[in-house]
Design a protein around this motif. Structure first.
Motif, mmCIF file in Angstrom:
data_model
loop_
_atom_site.group_PDB
_atom_site.id
_atom_site.type_symbol
_atom_site.label_atom_id
_atom_site.label_comp_id
_atom_site.label_asym_id
_atom_site.label_seq_id
_atom_site.Cartn_x
_atom_site.Cartn_y
_atom_site.Cartn_z
ATOM 1 N N VAL A 126 0.923 -1.188 -0.159
ATOM 2 C CA VAL A 126 0.045 -0.100 0.048
ATOM 3 C C VAL A 126 0.918 1.181 -0.017
ATOM 4 O O VAL A 126 0.664 2.200 -0.719
ATOM 5 C CB VAL A 126 -1.010 0.203 1.428
ATOM 6 C CG1 VAL A 126 -1.708 1.444 1.208
ATOM 7 C CG2 VAL A 126 -1.856 -1.196 1.042
ATOM 8 N N TRP A 129 2.379 1.661 -3.524
ATOM 9 C CA TRP A 129 1.539 2.273 -4.402
ATOM 10 C C TRP A 129 1.099 3.635 -4.253
ATOM 11 O O TRP A 129 1.236 4.606 -5.077
ATOM 12 C CB TRP A 129 0.305 1.366 -4.335
ATOM 13 C CG TRP A 129 -0.859 1.726 -5.056
ATOM 14 C CD1 TRP A 129 -2.159 2.155 -4.735
ATOM 15 C CD2 TRP A 129 -0.740 2.096 -6.863
ATOM 16 N NE1 TRP A 129 -2.855 2.675 -5.969
ATOM 17 C CE2 TRP A 129 -2.066 2.703 -7.195
ATOM 18 C CE3 TRP A 129 0.325 2.156 -7.416
ATOM 19 C CZ2 TRP A 129 -2.253 3.174 -8.357
ATOM 20 C CZ3 TRP A 129 -0.020 2.412 -8.809
ATOM 21 C CH2 TRP A 129 -1.339 2.809 -9.339
ATOM 22 N N GLN A 285 -7.135 1.024 5.537
ATOM 23 C CA GLN A 285 -7.242 1.079 3.719
ATOM 24 C C GLN A 285 -8.715 0.355 3.467
ATOM 25 O O GLN A 285 -9.273 0.658 2.528
ATOM 26 C CB GLN A 285 -6.204 0.189 3.191
ATOM 27 C CG GLN A 285 -4.875 0.442 3.808
ATOM 28 C CD GLN A 285 -4.324 1.975 3.516
ATOM 29 O OE1 GLN A 285 -4.701 2.606 2.615
ATOM 30 N NE2 GLN A 285 -3.722 2.614 4.453
ATOM 31 N N VAL A 382 -0.025 -7.590 -5.116
ATOM 32 C CA VAL A 382 -0.762 -6.656 -4.438
ATOM 33 C C VAL A 382 -0.765 -5.092 -5.130
ATOM 34 O O VAL A 382 -2.034 -4.679 -5.297
ATOM 35 C CB VAL A 382 -0.537 -6.390 -2.836
ATOM 36 C CG1 VAL A 382 -1.272 -5.466 -2.367
ATOM 37 C CG2 VAL A 382 -0.559 -8.009 -2.293
ATOM 38 N N ILE A 383 0.411 -4.745 -5.279
ATOM 39 C CA ILE A 383 0.364 -3.338 -6.075
ATOM 40 C C ILE A 383 -0.250 -3.466 -7.548
ATOM 41 O O ILE A 383 -1.014 -2.612 -8.037
ATOM 42 C CB ILE A 383 1.839 -2.921 -6.338
ATOM 43 C CG1 ILE A 383 2.596 -2.648 -4.817
ATOM 44 C CG2 ILE A 383 2.105 -1.650 -7.338
ATOM 45 C CD1 ILE A 383 3.953 -2.451 -5.111
ATOM 46 N N LEU A 386 -3.981 -3.199 -6.873
ATOM 47 C CA LEU A 386 -4.214 -1.895 -6.565
ATOM 48 C C LEU A 386 -4.587 -1.276 -7.676
ATOM 49 O O LEU A 386 -5.234 -0.093 -7.621
ATOM 50 C CB LEU A 386 -3.407 -1.512 -5.561
ATOM 51 C CG LEU A 386 -3.393 -2.121 -4.169
ATOM 52 C CD1 LEU A 386 -2.085 -1.308 -3.269
ATOM 53 C CD2 LEU A 386 -4.592 -1.814 -3.321
ATOM 54 N N ARG A 387 -3.818 -1.296 -8.745
ATOM 55 C CA ARG A 387 -3.789 -0.457 -9.725
ATOM 56 C C ARG A 387 -4.967 -0.917 -10.845
ATOM 57 O O ARG A 387 -5.473 -0.021 -11.475
ATOM 58 C CB ARG A 387 -2.444 -0.575 -10.787
ATOM 59 C CG ARG A 387 -1.313 -0.211 -10.112
ATOM 60 C CD ARG A 387 -0.099 -0.217 -11.079
ATOM 61 N NE ARG A 387 -0.206 0.193 -12.479
ATOM 62 C CZ ARG A 387 0.503 0.469 -13.402
ATOM 63 N NH1 ARG A 387 1.607 -0.417 -13.263
ATOM 64 N NH2 ARG A 387 0.367 1.214 -14.244
ATOM 65 N N VAL A 392 -10.686 -1.874 -3.270
ATOM 66 C CA VAL A 392 -9.473 -1.888 -2.439
ATOM 67 C C VAL A 392 -9.672 -3.142 -1.446
ATOM 68 O O VAL A 392 -8.675 -3.799 -1.231
ATOM 69 C CB VAL A 392 -8.947 -0.843 -1.691
ATOM 70 C CG1 VAL A 392 -7.966 -0.825 -0.995
ATOM 71 C CG2 VAL A 392 -8.774 0.409 -2.777
ATOM 72 N N SER A 395 -9.165 -6.352 -2.794
ATOM 73 C CA SER A 395 -7.855 -6.782 -3.307
ATOM 74 C C SER A 395 -7.247 -7.297 -1.904
ATOM 75 O O SER A 395 -6.384 -8.169 -1.994
ATOM 76 C CB SER A 395 -7.314 -5.584 -4.028
ATOM 77 O OG SER A 395 -7.924 -5.341 -5.286
ATOM 78 N N LEU A 396 -7.211 -6.400 -0.947
ATOM 79 C CA LEU A 396 -6.231 -6.555 -0.064
ATOM 80 C C LEU A 396 -6.766 -7.782 0.876
ATOM 81 O O LEU A 396 -6.003 -8.622 1.259
ATOM 82 C CB LEU A 396 -6.411 -5.398 0.954
ATOM 83 C CG LEU A 396 -5.950 -3.895 0.411
ATOM 84 C CD1 LEU A 396 -5.756 -2.900 1.562
ATOM 85 C CD2 LEU A 396 -4.404 -3.934 -0.072
#
Length: 412
Positions: A126, A129, A285, A382-383, A386-387, A392, A395-396
């Motif tokens: 996080v 990113w 987040q 993960v990055i 996130l893109r 979010v 994804s996390l």
């Protein structure tokens, strides 16, 4: 809004409370949400008023979306409107983060080292990113990249309590000098574009400038008074509140940049464990509303008083208090300040420096958290997610479950 003052305050509170419950996605999403609701849907403010209030919120240190909400509330019902707008927008995330902190206190002994390791990698992704986004937004020239690298270098190799403050102050001085020279040489390219000045703009500026300076005096007073007291060693309550206040007064560029300040004050001093700090930041987040609610989580864990909920409330108030003082103090001057591009030029250099603070933290975290080659791949995945356009939270959480299961059943 034609209601009486109590009715208007209730409408403002309930409106921002509803928005605070659905405001996922960070400051950029919050700004779009505010624009669509207050300008397009309800037409409570005009597009020109919104652009001016947004410019003020962006140039002030602190949480941009929360400050914009306060400014909109002020436009609707002056001081009371600002307070009720802040309370409504902040309350959902603050309550969730307080509950998460209390739960983490009860469960932290039962959570494995592997659990916290995956959480730390999530936080690393996080931050990486956020750093990439901020660098692309705030570093446009070679000189800004140089400022970023010098700030990161200084923080990494010169570790003392005021190093981050000195970086911000140095960037401010450099920005003022460069902006002044550029304007003198008729090269105003350093300045950010500012919204046009409208003579018929009906901003609720809160009165004349004869009293607004008192708000600004109240804002700067702690920086002159508190250094005379050894609060770090004598009083945890005073030290914690001063840390939250100082952090919010110095950070530009979004909620992520509070991380290096708070980490230095609370983790490096041993007041909060590194594992609990990272867990709270990861949870922040997933929450709706402002990322500054991370302060609520930390306040719940800090031994300021014997009542965790009171600690959470004090921390929340402390980290948002500078925003109120600056907003109330600068609104009467804002139309005049908008005419000075040197102000926006200085902010460009400050933003480059705060990106450097995040770069230093990213490097330090990478050294501690990446243990094996699969950790590096996990952070990259993960990055990448996130893109993407995936939520979010999805994804996390999905990445955490997947990698935790992978390390549990296929240990190296």
């Amino acid at each position: 809004m034609s209601q009486s003052t109590p009715q208007r305050n209730l409408v403002i509170f309930l409106t921002f409370l509803r928005l605070g419950c659905i405001a996922f996605g960070g400051p950029a999403a919050h700004l779009v949400l505010f624009f669509q609701y207050f300008v397009k849907q309800e037409k409570w403010i005009t597009e020109n008023e919104y652009s001016h209030l947004l410019a003020l919120a962006q140039i002030l240190p602190g949480p941009t979306s929360s400050q914009l909400g306060m400014a909109i509330g002020f436009q609707l019902n002056r001081y009371q409107g600002a307070c009720f707008a802040w309370l409504g927008f902040t309350l959902p995330s603050a309550l969730l983060m307080c509950a998460a902190a209390i739960l983490s206190l009860k469960l932290s002994d039962q959570l494995s080292t592997l659990f916290f390791h995956v959480i730390q990698l999530i936080v690393l992704a996080v931050v990486a990113w956020a750093f990439w986004q901020m660098m692309r937004s705030f570093c446009k020239t070679k000189f800004q990249y140089l400022v970023m690298l010098l700030a990161a270098f200084f923080i990494y190799f010169f570790q003392f309590s005021l190093n981050q403050v000195l970086v911000i102050l140095a960037a401010t001085v450099i920005g003022l000098v460069l902006s002044s020279n550029n304007l003198h040489n008729k090269k105003p390219n350093i300045a950010e574009p500012v919204p046009p000045i409208h003579n018929n703009l009906s901003l609720n500026t809160g009165g004349n400038t004869h009293t607004s300076w008192l708000w600004l005096l109240a804002f700067i007073s702690p920086f002159f008074v508190l250094p005379f007291f050894d609060i770090q060693h004598s009083n945890i309550l005073a030290f914690s509140l001063e840390s939250f206040y100082r952090t919010a007064s110095l950070v530009f560029g979004g909620g992520h940049i509070i991380l290096p300040f708070l980490h230095q004050d609370f983790v490096s001093t041993g007041l909060i464990s590194n594992e609990n700090f990272d867990l709270g930041y990861a949870l922040a987040q997933l929450m709706p509303g402002p990322l500054f609610s991370f302060a609520t989580y930390l306040g719940t864990l800090l031994p300021m008083t014997d009542v965790p909920i009171l600690n959470a409330s004090l921390a929340t108030l402390a980290i948002y208090f500078p925003s109120f003082l600056l907003l109330f103090g600068l609104l009467p001057y804002w139309n005049k300040l908008m005419k000075y591009p040197m102000l926006f030029g200085t902010l460009k250099i400050i933003n480059a420096a705060v990106v450097g603070l995040l770069l230093c933290l990213l490097f330090q975290m990478s050294q501690k958290y990446i243990i094996q080659w699969t950790d590096f791949i996990f952070v990259a995945v993960v990055i990448a997610l996130l893109r993407s356009k995936l939520p979010v939270w999805f994804s996390l959480i999905s990445n955490f479950i997947g990698y935790y299961a992978f390390l549990t059943f296929l240990p190296f």
